[in-house]
Design an enzyme around this catalytic site. Structure first.
Site, mmCIF file in Angstrom:
data_model
loop_
_atom_site.group_PDB
_atom_site.id
_atom_site.type_symbol
_atom_site.label_atom_id
_atom_site.label_comp_id
_atom_site.label_asym_id
_atom_site.label_seq_id
_atom_site.Cartn_x
_atom_site.Cartn_y
_atom_site.Cartn_z
ATOM 1 N N ASP A 107 0.817 -1.220 0.000
ATOM 2 C CA ASP A 107 0.000 0.000 0.000
ATOM 3 C C ASP A 107 0.853 1.273 0.000
ATOM 4 O O ASP A 107 0.652 2.177 0.840
ATOM 5 C CB ASP A 107 -0.916 0.032 1.253
ATOM 6 C CG ASP A 107 -1.696 -1.251 1.464
ATOM 7 O OD1 ASP A 107 -2.122 -1.844 0.465
ATOM 8 O OD2 ASP A 107 -1.881 -1.654 2.633
ATOM 9 N N GLU A 146 -11.576 -0.005 -2.962
ATOM 10 C CA GLU A 146 -10.747 0.523 -1.860
ATOM 11 C C GLU A 146 -9.529 1.214 -2.476
ATOM 12 O O GLU A 146 -9.388 1.301 -3.688
ATOM 13 C CB GLU A 146 -10.296 -0.611 -0.930
ATOM 14 C CG GLU A 146 -9.385 -1.631 -1.602
ATOM 15 C CD GLU A 146 -9.030 -2.819 -0.716
ATOM 16 O OE1 GLU A 146 -9.464 -2.873 0.448
ATOM 17 O OE2 GLU A 146 -8.314 -3.702 -1.211
HETATM 18 O O1 FUB Z 1 -3.104 -3.518 3.657
HETATM 19 C C1 FUB Z 1 -4.394 -3.698 4.177
HETATM 20 C C2 FUB Z 1 -5.419 -3.392 3.146
HETATM 21 O O2 FUB Z 1 -5.202 -4.182 1.995
HETATM 22 C C3 FUB Z 1 -5.408 -1.980 2.625
HETATM 23 O O3 FUB Z 1 -5.916 -1.047 3.534
HETATM 24 C C4 FUB Z 1 -6.185 -2.196 1.391
HETATM 25 O O4 FUB Z 1 -6.169 -1.133 0.483
HETATM 26 C C5 FUB Z 1 -5.550 -3.447 0.843
HETATM 27 O O5 FUB Z 1 -4.399 -3.181 0.112
#
Ligand code: FUB
Length: 339
Positions: free
Chosen positions: A32, A239
């Site tokens: 991320d 997301e």
């Molecule tokens: O790394 C945890 C979660 O996985 C992140 O917050 C999301 O975007 C996904 O990449």
């Protein structure tokens, strides 16, 4: 969660076999990556993956990260420095578990680290921590941001100096639990024919610590001006939002989650609406895909992750590749692997 597919299942089709870029570091797992240029250097604010030994479930409980390390580099392909632990879960008084994808910003001599973490009631909130150095260590505020919810804060400062935060993630990211405006632990996704759940955003206060206005949903429309529907899994927001500006246009980019694309939509205001334009990056190895976009020395780069080092969906490694545009500003789709 990031999750509906049990991690380990290789449901998506990944084209090509040879990665176009190498993991930036291999001594720890990182994911991320939110990249920013501060003082002429690139600073990367990633999640710090590790093997927590937590059983996989549909809410992504196995993504049980407990601290952040900040990385920096003077040049693309240059040496990468790990600045050590920048913020530890145990030092955040209100936090319960799972430090997920962070972001950072700078204003008036202070650096701000924004992070999603579940509170002690297991509700994701956004926290803020401050430092005089872009590499930390960061000191957290005693409370989460008021009215904050869900995950994946992305902070964007416009050319007029106003700063905005974009947030949200469905499934394990809990956005569907806020559909009515109030937290409902049983909140479900919308019906397939309804407009997809939208990320939320707000301007930040001058001190960068709170929302200056109520959170608003941002609209992601198709070219006919209709909202993308929940069943449009190849294009709808899941997301990992990010905002950047290029030649006066606002580019909101995000992960489509269960279809594993990094997609983007453009608009004329940081508030949107945004019109879907296409795919920035085809699926990477691993379930999650998450990125940031930054300009450095006249070129544009995408920071992203895959699971090259571990082969495991929750043990990821960050990478960087050049982002290229066509003359009309549209982004050329990147294949993260070639034959
Ligand atoms: O790394 C945890 C979660 O996985 C992140 O917050 C999301 O975007 C996904 O990449």
């Amino acid at each position: 969660a990031l999750l509906g597919i049990a991690a380990g299942s290789e449901a998506q089709t990944v084209k090509g076999t040879k990665p176009i870029s190498k993991p930036l570091v291999s001594h720890i797992y990182t994911a991320d990556p939110s990249a920013h240029v501060f003082n002429g250097k690139i600073y990367i604010y990633p999640s710090h993956d590790y093997e927590a030994g937590v059983k996989e479930d549909d809410l992504g409980s196995h993504f049980a990260m407990k601290d952040y390390h900040i990385l920096s580099m003077d040049a693309i392909n240059g040496k990468v420095t790990d600045h050590g632990v920048a913020l530890d879960l145990k030092d955040i008084p209100w936090a319960g578990r799972q430090l997920w994808a962070p972001d950072a910003a700078y204003k008036n001599g202070t650096y701000y680290l924004y992070f999603p973490v579940k509170d002690k009631q297991d509700v994701f909130r956004i926290g803020v921590a401050t430092s005089k150095s872009p590499a930390g260590p960061f000191k957290p505020q005693g409370q989460p941001m008021k009215n904050s919810l869900s995950i994946d804060p992305a902070v964007f400062t416009d050319t007029d100096g106003k700063t905005y935060m974009y947030i949200g993630g469905i499934w394990g990211g809990q956005l569907q639990r806020w559909k009515t405006g109030k937290y409902d632990p049983n909140g479900k996704e919308v019906a397939p024919d309804q407009p997809a759940l939208a990320p939320k955003m707000a301007r930040l206060t001058d001190n960068m610590l709170e929302f200056a206005e109520p959170l608003k949903e941002i609209k992601i429309l198709d070219k006919a001006g209709k909202p993308l529907l929940a069943k449009d899994n190849n294009r709808r927001f899941f997301e990992g939002g990010w905002m950047h500006k290029y030649k006066g246009k606002y580019y909101f980019s995000y992960s489509t989650g269960d279809t594993h694309y990094l997609a983007y939509a453009t608009g004329d205001s940081p508030y949107g609406p945004f019109t879907y334009q296409g795919v920035i990056m085809n699926p990477v190895k691993g379930w999650t895909t998450h990125h940031s976009i930054v300009e450095f020395k006249g070129k544009w780069y995408i920071f992203y992750h895959d699971v090259e080092l571990s082969g495991k969906t929750h043990l990821r490694n960050v990478k960087v590749a050049e982002l290229k545009r066509n003359a009309d500003g549209s982004i050329q789709t990147i294949d993260p692997y070639v034959n």
